[in-house]
Motif scaffolding. Structure first.
Motif, PDB file in Angstrom:
ATOM      1  N   LEU A 461       7.725  -0.111  -8.857  1.00  0.00           N
ATOM      2  CA  LEU A 461       7.636   0.878  -7.781  1.00  0.00           C
ATOM      3  C   LEU A 461       6.756   2.056  -8.196  1.00  0.00           C
ATOM      4  O   LEU A 461       5.961   2.564  -7.387  1.00  0.00           O
ATOM      5  N   MET A 462       6.876   2.488  -9.459  1.00  0.00           N
ATOM      6  CA  MET A 462       6.029   3.578  -9.948  1.00  0.00           C
ATOM      7  C   MET A 462       4.549   3.189  -9.899  1.00  0.00           C
ATOM      8  O   MET A 462       3.693   4.005  -9.566  1.00  0.00           O
ATOM      9  N   MET A 463       4.254   1.932 -10.208  1.00  0.00           N
ATOM     10  CA  MET A 463       2.865   1.463 -10.136  1.00  0.00           C
ATOM     11  C   MET A 463       2.349   1.519  -8.692  1.00  0.00           C
ATOM     12  O   MET A 463       1.216   1.936  -8.434  1.00  0.00           O
ATOM     13  N   ALA A 464       3.211   1.120  -7.747  1.00  0.00           N
ATOM     14  CA  ALA A 464       2.806   1.147  -6.340  1.00  0.00           C
ATOM     15  C   ALA A 464       2.583   2.585  -5.856  1.00  0.00           C
ATOM     16  O   ALA A 464       1.615   2.870  -5.137  1.00  0.00           O
ATOM     17  N   ILE A 465       3.471   3.493  -6.253  1.00  0.00           N
ATOM     18  CA  ILE A 465       3.333   4.898  -5.832  1.00  0.00           C
ATOM     19  C   ILE A 465       2.065   5.508  -6.416  1.00  0.00           C
ATOM     20  O   ILE A 465       1.334   6.247  -5.736  1.00  0.00           O
ATOM     21  N   LYS A 466       1.787   5.221  -7.684  1.00  0.00           N
ATOM     22  CA  LYS A 466       0.570   5.741  -8.300  1.00  0.00           C
ATOM     23  C   LYS A 466      -0.676   5.182  -7.607  1.00  0.00           C
ATOM     24  O   LYS A 466      -1.658   5.902  -7.380  1.00  0.00           O
ATOM     25  N   SER A 467      -0.634   3.913  -7.243  1.00  0.00           N
ATOM     26  CA  SER A 467      -1.757   3.318  -6.519  1.00  0.00           C
ATOM     27  C   SER A 467      -1.951   4.001  -5.176  1.00  0.00           C
ATOM     28  O   SER A 467      -3.077   4.289  -4.753  1.00  0.00           O
ATOM     29  N   ARG A 471      -6.602   9.144  -5.859  1.00  0.00           N
ATOM     30  CA  ARG A 471      -7.613   9.721  -4.981  1.00  0.00           C
ATOM     31  C   ARG A 471      -9.041   9.501  -5.474  1.00  0.00           C
ATOM     32  O   ARG A 471      -9.985   9.911  -4.801  1.00  0.00           O
ATOM     33  N   LYS A 472      -9.227   8.871  -6.628  1.00  0.00           N
ATOM     34  CA  LYS A 472     -10.577   8.727  -7.167  1.00  0.00           C
ATOM     35  C   LYS A 472     -10.913   7.277  -7.516  1.00  0.00           C
ATOM     36  O   LYS A 472     -11.847   6.706  -6.973  1.00  0.00           O
ATOM     37  N   ASN A 473     -10.156   6.699  -8.428  1.00  0.00           N
ATOM     38  CA  ASN A 473     -10.522   5.425  -9.054  1.00  0.00           C
ATOM     39  C   ASN A 473     -10.023   4.243  -8.233  1.00  0.00           C
ATOM     40  O   ASN A 473      -8.831   3.928  -8.238  1.00  0.00           O
ATOM     41  N   VAL A 474     -10.917   3.559  -7.529  1.00  0.00           N
ATOM     42  CA  VAL A 474     -10.523   2.415  -6.712  1.00  0.00           C
ATOM     43  C   VAL A 474     -10.093   1.237  -7.585  1.00  0.00           C
ATOM     44  O   VAL A 474      -9.210   0.461  -7.214  1.00  0.00           O
ATOM     45  N   TRP A 475     -10.701   1.107  -8.764  1.00  0.00           N
ATOM     46  CA  TRP A 475     -10.344   0.006  -9.669  1.00  0.00           C
ATOM     47  C   TRP A 475      -8.908   0.150 -10.147  1.00  0.00           C
ATOM     48  O   TRP A 475      -8.148  -0.829 -10.166  1.00  0.00           O
ATOM     49  N   LEU A 476      -8.532   1.370 -10.530  1.00  0.00           N
ATOM     50  CA  LEU A 476      -7.173   1.622 -10.989  1.00  0.00           C
ATOM     51  C   LEU A 476      -6.170   1.357  -9.874  1.00  0.00           C
ATOM     52  O   LEU A 476      -5.116   0.739 -10.092  1.00  0.00           O
ATOM     53  N   SER A 477      -6.472   1.816  -8.672  1.00  0.00           N
ATOM     54  CA  SER A 477      -5.568   1.611  -7.544  1.00  0.00           C
ATOM     55  C   SER A 477      -5.356   0.122  -7.270  1.00  0.00           C
ATOM     56  O   SER A 477      -4.223  -0.317  -7.036  1.00  0.00           O
ATOM     57  N   TRP A 478      -6.436  -0.647  -7.313  1.00  0.00           N
ATOM     58  CA  TRP A 478      -6.333  -2.092  -7.060  1.00  0.00           C
ATOM     59  C   TRP A 478      -5.512  -2.790  -8.158  1.00  0.00           C
ATOM     60  O   TRP A 478      -4.646  -3.628  -7.870  1.00  0.00           O
ATOM     61  N   HIS A 530     -21.408   4.809  -4.531  1.00  0.00           N
ATOM     62  CA  HIS A 530     -20.127   5.461  -4.290  1.00  0.00           C
ATOM     63  C   HIS A 530     -19.151   4.480  -3.636  1.00  0.00           C
ATOM     64  O   HIS A 530     -19.356   4.046  -2.509  1.00  0.00           O
ATOM     65  N   ILE A 531     -18.093   4.148  -4.357  1.00  0.00           N
ATOM     66  CA  ILE A 531     -17.021   3.334  -3.772  1.00  0.00           C
ATOM     67  C   ILE A 531     -15.651   3.901  -4.180  1.00  0.00           C
ATOM     68  O   ILE A 531     -14.671   3.171  -4.262  1.00  0.00           O
ATOM     69  N   GLY A 532     -15.601   5.190  -4.442  1.00  0.00           N
ATOM     70  CA  GLY A 532     -14.345   5.831  -4.814  1.00  0.00           C
ATOM     71  C   GLY A 532     -13.443   6.042  -3.612  1.00  0.00           C
ATOM     72  O   GLY A 532     -13.765   5.687  -2.473  1.00  0.00           O
ATOM     73  N   LEU A 533     -12.290   6.655  -3.847  1.00  0.00           N
ATOM     74  CA  LEU A 533     -11.296   6.871  -2.798  1.00  0.00           C
ATOM     75  C   LEU A 533     -11.297   8.304  -2.293  1.00  0.00           C
ATOM     76  O   LEU A 533     -10.383   8.714  -1.588  1.00  0.00           O
ATOM     77  N   GLY A 534     -12.319   9.077  -2.650  1.00  0.00           N
ATOM     78  CA  GLY A 534     -12.361  10.474  -2.249  1.00  0.00           C
ATOM     79  C   GLY A 534     -12.723  10.696  -0.805  1.00  0.00           C
ATOM     80  O   GLY A 534     -12.467  11.767  -0.248  1.00  0.00           O
ATOM     81  N   ILE A 601      -7.103   1.565   0.672  1.00  0.00           N
ATOM     82  CA  ILE A 601      -8.291   1.215  -0.117  1.00  0.00           C
ATOM     83  C   ILE A 601      -9.363   0.630   0.795  1.00  0.00           C
ATOM     84  O   ILE A 601     -10.542   1.016   0.737  1.00  0.00           O
ATOM     85  N   TYR A 602      -8.949  -0.318   1.646  1.00  0.00           N
ATOM     86  CA  TYR A 602      -9.903  -0.950   2.559  1.00  0.00           C
ATOM     87  C   TYR A 602     -10.535   0.084   3.486  1.00  0.00           C
ATOM     88  O   TYR A 602     -11.763   0.091   3.698  1.00  0.00           O
ATOM     89  N   ALA A 603      -9.709   0.970   4.044  1.00  0.00           N
ATOM     90  CA  ALA A 603     -10.229   1.978   4.976  1.00  0.00           C
ATOM     91  C   ALA A 603     -11.182   2.939   4.268  1.00  0.00           C
ATOM     92  O   ALA A 603     -12.244   3.278   4.807  1.00  0.00           O
TER      93      ALA A 603
END
Length: 622
Positions: A461-467, A471-478, A530-534, A601-603
């Motif tokens: 659950l902590m991994m999901a919340i962090k994802s 706000r920046k790293n799309v790789w980390l979120s995925w 640019h493919i970040g989450l900002g 992420i997709y949006a």
């Protein structure tokens, strides 16, 4: 007659599949497929209704269609038809046919012409699966399809900021309804201890016997149903999402948020009425939610400056009254009220652009109404206070943000030390240690094993919340989304001896979808800086194929119906016992936040105006 209840949900699904292969440039053929599909569905529904009434109006069911079976576990589709289904079927068939006919010219030369029509057909498929569902598992399939098609149609103008932002916001509320249904399915398995259908819960003696034996579980199951219905039908405190959903095209707004989709909460309450009708507390809860929503929404509707917002809150108000009617046991009145409200709101939304155009320039001033106003009977200060509260929509958006999403963001901020490298090194070592304990469980006390399961699910659950909060790293979120699934699998494996085939079914979908999405991001990174989450980048405009594959990967990873991950998640819940409430809560919330994170992420990567936009952005809707 039984074959009809299999044929009717199949017709829009076949039309959807055909529409996918139609050339995008051929508007006549695209709209023709949708027109013929919805027309055939309407004709078949009318013919079936006549035969059904002539043959005695008996309840119809289909044989269980088993999708997956392993040992004692069985995932089966079950279809069911009674007069509730028939009212929703006819209302949906007529309105979808009218909206499809209206849209053929309304959307002429629109860039997403084909995308609109195949999404409408997919929505209609999900709608029919939902109303024909004979058990919770079948209902959840249609429920999920309605959610994802809502996101696609609200964000139809995907090169604009507000439609995409509001689509994500609406989808987040839909996911709350999803988690309630997931927990209701889990509670239902342990409440009945057998395969249960909506037909079986009509047996009063069976329900009464189970409620006496499992009173607490039965109450929890009913509460989950009420929460899911309230969120799906925009009742308090979830009412603010419906006006935000009006960013899509007018025809889809009419059929989704004026007529059909917004009434799925009503359908859920009507379908489960035999289960909770003898629980006075639940009936009081439903009636209170409906009445308070009706009063609040009526006030808000009267001060809105946008015609669509007025109609949205008027619809919410009427649905609140339908909730009250259901709680009072007035099923026939609720069905009649649903059909009337659906037709009225659909027509109002379809003609709203014409009414606005007609009245522009015809309103030199505001005319005083000659009707008797409540203002005469309410103290002035109280009236001003109610006016200001209604103008601010009673702070419902702020309430949702402060008490629901903000805590998740704060927890995610506290996990800021998690980087891609630390996730790869530290958590991998911890995961391997967990696997070692699982394979040597005879050295671990049973009570410790249960606490390890809870700890592992909490880590997931902590991994999901962090994802979700990244706000920046799309790789980390995925990667964190994939990591959540891995921790859930380990938690279940640590809890009890799980057949390897069950875990393979679950993880196969996760691995395939995860790798496909990661490859899409790698491919995109080669051509885009640019493919970040900002911000919203809008890369779908230049990379449509990559965007489609990535979207399908998101669906596969989030457990979209009939994917291996979807079956695997149901398998996971079948191994969570009745006394493991905390475990079930962590897993279900993790699944829902995963879905939110993936859609976000997709949006962010593929939708929105992008960095190249030359137009000024609107950051707030009316």
């Amino acid at each position: 007659m039984t074959y009809f209840i299999i044929l009717l949900p199949l017709i829009p699904l076949i039309g959807f599949l055909i529409s996918l292969v139609v050339p995008s440039q051929n508007e006549r053929l695209i709209s023709g497929v949708a027109f013929i599909t919805t027309g055939l569905q309407l004709f078949t529904s009318l013919v079936f209704t006549i035969f059904w009434i002539q043959t005695g109006s008996q309840v119809l069911t289909s044989e269980n269609m088993v999708i997956f079976r392993s040992g004692s576990y069985e995932y089966a589709l079950d279809l069911f038809l009674d007069r509730i289904t028939l009212v929703f079927l006819l209302t949906g068939a007529v309105l979808t046919f009218l909206v499809t006919t209206y849209s053929r010219r309304y959307l002429h030369r629109e860039e997403g012409y084909k995308r609109f029509f195949y999404t409408i057909l997919l929505f209609f498929s999900g709608y029919n699966i939902t109303i024909f569902s004979g058990n919770f598992e079948t209902l959840f399939i249609g429920w999920e399809i309605l959610g994802i098609t809502s996101f696609l149609l609200i964000s139809f103008y995907r090169d604009r900021y507000l439609p995409v932002k509001n689509a994500v916001k609406v989808f987040s509320v839909y996911r709350l309804a999803d988690v309630s249904i997931l927990l209701a399915i889990w509670a239902s398995h342990h409440f009945w201890n057998t395969y249960i259908t909506f037909e079986k819960i009509s047996d009063y003696q069976l329900v009464d016997r189970q409620l006496q034996a499992h009173d607490l579980v039965g109450t929890a199951l009913s509460v989950m149903i009420v929460v899911a219905a309230a969120a799906k039908s925009a009742q308090l405190p979830f009412s603010s999402w419906l006006p935000r959903a009006m960013e899509g095209p007018t025809p889809s707004t009419a059929i989704f948020y004026g007529a059909l989709s917004v009434n799925m909460g009503v359908f859920l309450l009507l379908r489960t009425w035999p289960f909770w009708q003898h629980q006075p507390g639940i009936r009081l809860l439903i009636g209170t939610i409906g009445l308070s929503t009706s009063l609040v929404a009526t006030g808000i509707a009267r001060v809105q400056s946008s015609v669509k917002s007025q109609i949205a809150y008027a619809s919410i108000s009427q649905i609140g009254l339908i909730f009250v009617e259901i709680a009072a046991g007035l099923e026939s009145l609720a069905l009649l009220h649903f059909a009337g409200n659906a037709f009225l709101r659909a027509i109002q939304l379809l003609i709203s652009p014409s009414i606005v155009s007609q009245r522009i320039g015809q309103y030199p001033g505001v005319e005083e109404s000659s009707a008797i106003s409540l203002k005469r009977f309410v103290p002035e200060r109280l009236w001003i206070g109610l006016y200001m509260l209604s103008l601010k929509e009673w702070g419902l958006d702020l309430f949702m943000y402060r008490f629901l999403w903000n805590p998740f963001k704060k927890i995610g901020g506290a996990l800021g030390f998690l980087t891609t490298r630390r996730v790869g090194l530290f958590l991998t070592a911890l995961y391997l240690a967990g696997i070692f304990f699982c394979f040597n469980r005879h050295y671990v006390p049973r009570q410790l094993g249960e606490w390890l399961s809870i700890a592992f699910s909490l880590l997931g659950l902590m991994m999901a919340i962090k994802s979700f909060s990244e706000r920046k790293n799309v790789w980390l979120s995925w990667i964190l989304v994939i990591t959540n699934h891995l921790w859930v699998a380990l938690a279940v494996f640590c809890s009890e001896s799980v057949p390897g085939g069950h875990l393979m079914m679950y993880l196969s979908g996760v691995v395939i979808a995860g790798l496909a999405g990661y490859c899409c991001l790698l491919r995109l990174r080669k051509t885009e800086r640019h493919i970040g989450l900002g911000q919203f980048h809008g890369h779908i405009q230049r990379h449509k194929r990559i965007g489609i594959v990535f979207f399908l990967s998101c669906l596969g990873l989030s457990g979209f119906p009939v994917t291996p991950t979807f079956i695997g998640e149901d398998l996971v819940f079948s191994h969570i016992h009745q006394n493991q409430v905390l475990f079930a809560f962590f897993v279900s919330v993790g699944c829902i936040i995963n879905g939110l994170s993936l859609i976000r992420i997709y949006a962010r990567v593929f939708l929105g105006p992008g960095m190249r936009s030359q137009y000024e952005l609107n950051y707030r809707s009316s």
